[in-house]
Design a protein around this motif. Structure first.
Motif, PDB file in Angstrom:
ATOM      1  N   SER A  65      -6.552  -4.410   2.077  1.00  0.00           N
ATOM      2  CA  SER A  65      -7.018  -2.982   1.220  1.00  0.00           C
ATOM      3  C   SER A  65      -8.529  -3.223   0.799  1.00  0.00           C
ATOM      4  CB  SER A  65      -6.326  -3.073   0.511  1.00  0.00           C
ATOM      5  OG  SER A  65      -6.044  -3.584  -0.536  1.00  0.00           O
TER       6      SER A  65
ATOM      7  N   SER B 293       1.099  -1.134   0.246  1.00  0.00           N
ATOM      8  CA  SER B 293      -0.300   0.438   0.162  1.00  0.00           C
ATOM      9  C   SER B 293       1.017   1.203   0.218  1.00  0.00           C
ATOM     10  CB  SER B 293      -1.046  -0.206   1.293  1.00  0.00           C
ATOM     11  OG  SER B 293       0.047   0.475   2.536  1.00  0.00           O
TER      12      SER B 293
ATOM     13  N   PHE C  59       2.710  -1.118   3.688  1.00  0.00           N
ATOM     14  CA  PHE C  59       2.073  -2.103   4.431  1.00  0.00           C
ATOM     15  C   PHE C  59       1.304  -3.706   3.109  1.00  0.00           C
ATOM     16  CE2 PHE C  59       0.542   0.566   7.554  1.00  0.00           C
ATOM     17  CZ  PHE C  59       1.474   0.605   8.063  1.00  0.00           C
TER      18      PHE C  59
ATOM     19  N   PRO D  83      -5.758   3.927   6.814  1.00  0.00           N
ATOM     20  CA  PRO D  83      -4.509   2.888   5.989  1.00  0.00           C
ATOM     21  C   PRO D  83      -3.190   3.067   6.787  1.00  0.00           C
ATOM     22  CG  PRO D  83      -5.495   5.153   4.836  1.00  0.00           C
ATOM     23  CD  PRO D  83      -6.130   4.879   5.868  1.00  0.00           C
TER      24      PRO D  83
ATOM     25  N   GLU E  34      -1.291  -8.728   6.272  1.00  0.00           N
ATOM     26  CA  GLU E  34      -0.106  -7.554   7.295  1.00  0.00           C
ATOM     27  C   GLU E  34      -1.544  -6.137   7.131  1.00  0.00           C
ATOM     28  OE1 GLU E  34       3.112  -4.397   7.684  1.00  0.00           O
ATOM     29  OE2 GLU E  34       2.629  -4.961   5.439  1.00  0.00           O
ATOM     30  N   SER E  35      -1.923  -6.115   5.856  1.00  0.00           N
ATOM     31  CA  SER E  35      -3.000  -5.241   5.464  1.00  0.00           C
ATOM     32  C   SER E  35      -4.392  -5.525   4.528  1.00  0.00           C
ATOM     33  CB  SER E  35      -2.340  -4.187   4.509  1.00  0.00           C
ATOM     34  OG  SER E  35      -3.365  -2.553   4.742  1.00  0.00           O
TER      35      SER E  35
ATOM     36  N   THR F 212      -2.325  -1.665  10.785  1.00  0.00           N
ATOM     37  CA  THR F 212      -2.392  -2.687  10.222  1.00  0.00           C
ATOM     38  C   THR F 212      -3.338  -4.068  10.956  1.00  0.00           C
ATOM     39  OG1 THR F 212      -0.442  -3.250  12.273  1.00  0.00           O
ATOM     40  CG2 THR F 212       0.181  -2.435   9.334  1.00  0.00           C
ATOM     41  N   ARG F 213      -3.114  -5.119  10.462  1.00  0.00           N
ATOM     42  CA  ARG F 213      -3.666  -5.965  11.370  1.00  0.00           C
ATOM     43  C   ARG F 213      -3.062  -7.235  11.322  1.00  0.00           C
ATOM     44  NH1 ARG F 213      -7.069  -9.174   7.792  1.00  0.00           N
ATOM     45  NH2 ARG F 213      -8.757  -9.143   8.861  1.00  0.00           N
TER      46      ARG F 213
ATOM     47  N   THR G 219      -0.316  -5.838   0.423  1.00  0.00           N
ATOM     48  CA  THR G 219      -1.475  -5.842   0.545  1.00  0.00           C
ATOM     49  C   THR G 219      -1.775  -7.651   0.424  1.00  0.00           C
ATOM     50  OG1 THR G 219      -1.524  -4.544  -1.715  1.00  0.00           O
ATOM     51  CG2 THR G 219      -1.981  -3.637   0.804  1.00  0.00           C
TER      52      THR G 219
ATOM     53  N   ALA H 251      -8.908  -1.397  10.911  1.00  0.00           N
ATOM     54  CA  ALA H 251      -7.908  -2.035  10.727  1.00  0.00           C
ATOM     55  C   ALA H 251      -8.495  -2.978   9.856  1.00  0.00           C
ATOM     56  CB  ALA H 251      -6.548  -2.250  11.115  1.00  0.00           C
TER      57      ALA H 251
ATOM     58  N   PRO I  98     -10.876  -1.710   5.414  1.00  0.00           N
ATOM     59  CA  PRO I  98     -10.612  -0.657   5.550  1.00  0.00           C
ATOM     60  C   PRO I  98     -10.893   0.120   5.952  1.00  0.00           C
ATOM     61  CG  PRO I  98      -8.401  -2.603   5.089  1.00  0.00           C
ATOM     62  CD  PRO I  98      -9.504  -2.659   5.040  1.00  0.00           C
TER      63      PRO I  98
END
Length: 325
Positions: free
Chosen positions: A147, A87, A91, A276, A144-145, A279-280, A93, A181, A273
């Motif tokens: 989107s 992203s 992060f 932005p 990690e993310s 993180t998750r 995606t 997140a 999310p």
């Protein structure tokens, strides 16, 4: 989405987002009560199941080994080998599929620590209680993310144990998951959809139609062009948005080390999310009992198992070596 209250799924359905801890079930150490909650509601949250030093180690190795890595990795959405995508905030995606198959030497510590979590003694203890026998792991992912968020779905459309509904999934929070997140959400009791359970009896015909569409979709999912599958997902989305408009979902507060377990017939997904910068970091895995077969897209699937910490773990191809590291 402001921390606290209401969000919407990709289908436009309501999600109650938890921002303060609640008593959403018994402690995982009370095996009988935890199992009873899981069987009654289709899910259960195991607070503090993973040691914090292990979750910190996994995230640290992800940042040190995976993010700088320039080679291809199998991805969850495309089911293809791809290099990392990021992203604007930096992060990853494109979610990793099958952490157990990360054989590159550069990724060995991330792989080892992730598998330590997925096969942890406490995890095996909970799974044995829920399934009724020792478990084996058949799939894993790392986020990690997220989107775009994930559509609402039950897992059994895509995978299950040979005894329908008996597969158990788990979502592992490797950090405190911020409400913005892209929280994991679930519909409690939704494993009872399609039955005469009082809460859902009036939706029985709708759910039969939804299941019929799902079987039609997944039966040809692997052979369809991506555009056809995308159109079918939109059709699913619209059907759910109409049929379940009166119902709502629950996004539990997930802190580092918490794990939510749910059954393969339970509706769940993840929110898109809206922050932005958050993180998750999380792992997901799917488990079946050791006496059960594995089913993908409605057909039996061969298992390539290696022992990790006393748990059989399925790899996507036969191992050239039995060495684990």
């Amino acid at each position: 989405m402001e921390p606290g209250l209401i969000a919407k799924t990709k289908e436009g359905l309501t999600v109650h987002v938890e921002t303060t801890p609640s008593s959403d079930g018994p402690d995982w150490r009370d095996e009988e009560a935890f199992r009873s909650h899981y069987r009654a509601h289709g899910y259960a949250v195991a607070r503090g199941l993973l040691p914090p030093e292990l979750t910190d180690e996994i995230v640290a190795f992800f940042r040190a080994e995976v993010k700088p890595y320039r080679g291809p990795i199998l991805r969850q959405l495309s089911v293809r080998m791809e290099e990392n995508k990021f992203s604007p905030e930096g992060f990853m995606t494109n979610t990793i599929l099958s952490v157990q198959d990360l054989t590159a030497e550069e990724l060995k510590n991330f792989r080892r620590s992730s598998l330590e979590a997925l096969t942890h003694e406490r995890v095996q203890r909970v799974l044995k209680s829920l399934i009724g026998e020792p478990a084996r792991c058949v799939e894993s992912m790392y986020f990690e993310s997220n989107s775009r968020g994930t559509i609402t779905h039950p897992d059994h459309h895509f995978m299950d144990a040979s005894i329908p509904g008996e597969m158990v999934a788990a979502w592992y929070a490797l950090e405190d998951i911020h409400p913005g997140a892209g929280r994991f959400y679930i519909m409690p009791d939704s494993h009872l959809l399609g039955t005469d359970a009082p809460r859902f009896a009036h939706l029985k015909r709708f759910y039969e139609e939804y299941e019929a569409l799902s079987l039609k979709t997944t039966g040809k999912f692997q052979d369809n062009a991506s555009e056809i599958n995308a159109a079918l997902r939109v059709e699913h989305s619209r059907m759910l948005g109409r049929g379940l408009a009166e119902l709502s979902f629950y996004a539990p507060l997930m802190r580092k080390g918490d794990v939510v377990f749910w059954g393969s017939r339970v509706l769940h997904g993840s929110l898109k999310p809206d922050d932005p910068s958050r993180t998750r970091n999380s792992l997901t895995a799917h488990y079946i009992g050791c006496s059960q077969g594995y089913v993908q897209y409605g057909a039996p699937a061969e298992l390539y198992l290696q022992d990790v910490n006393g748990m059989p773990v399925h790899h996507l191809r036969p191992a050239r070596s039995q060495r684990e590291g």
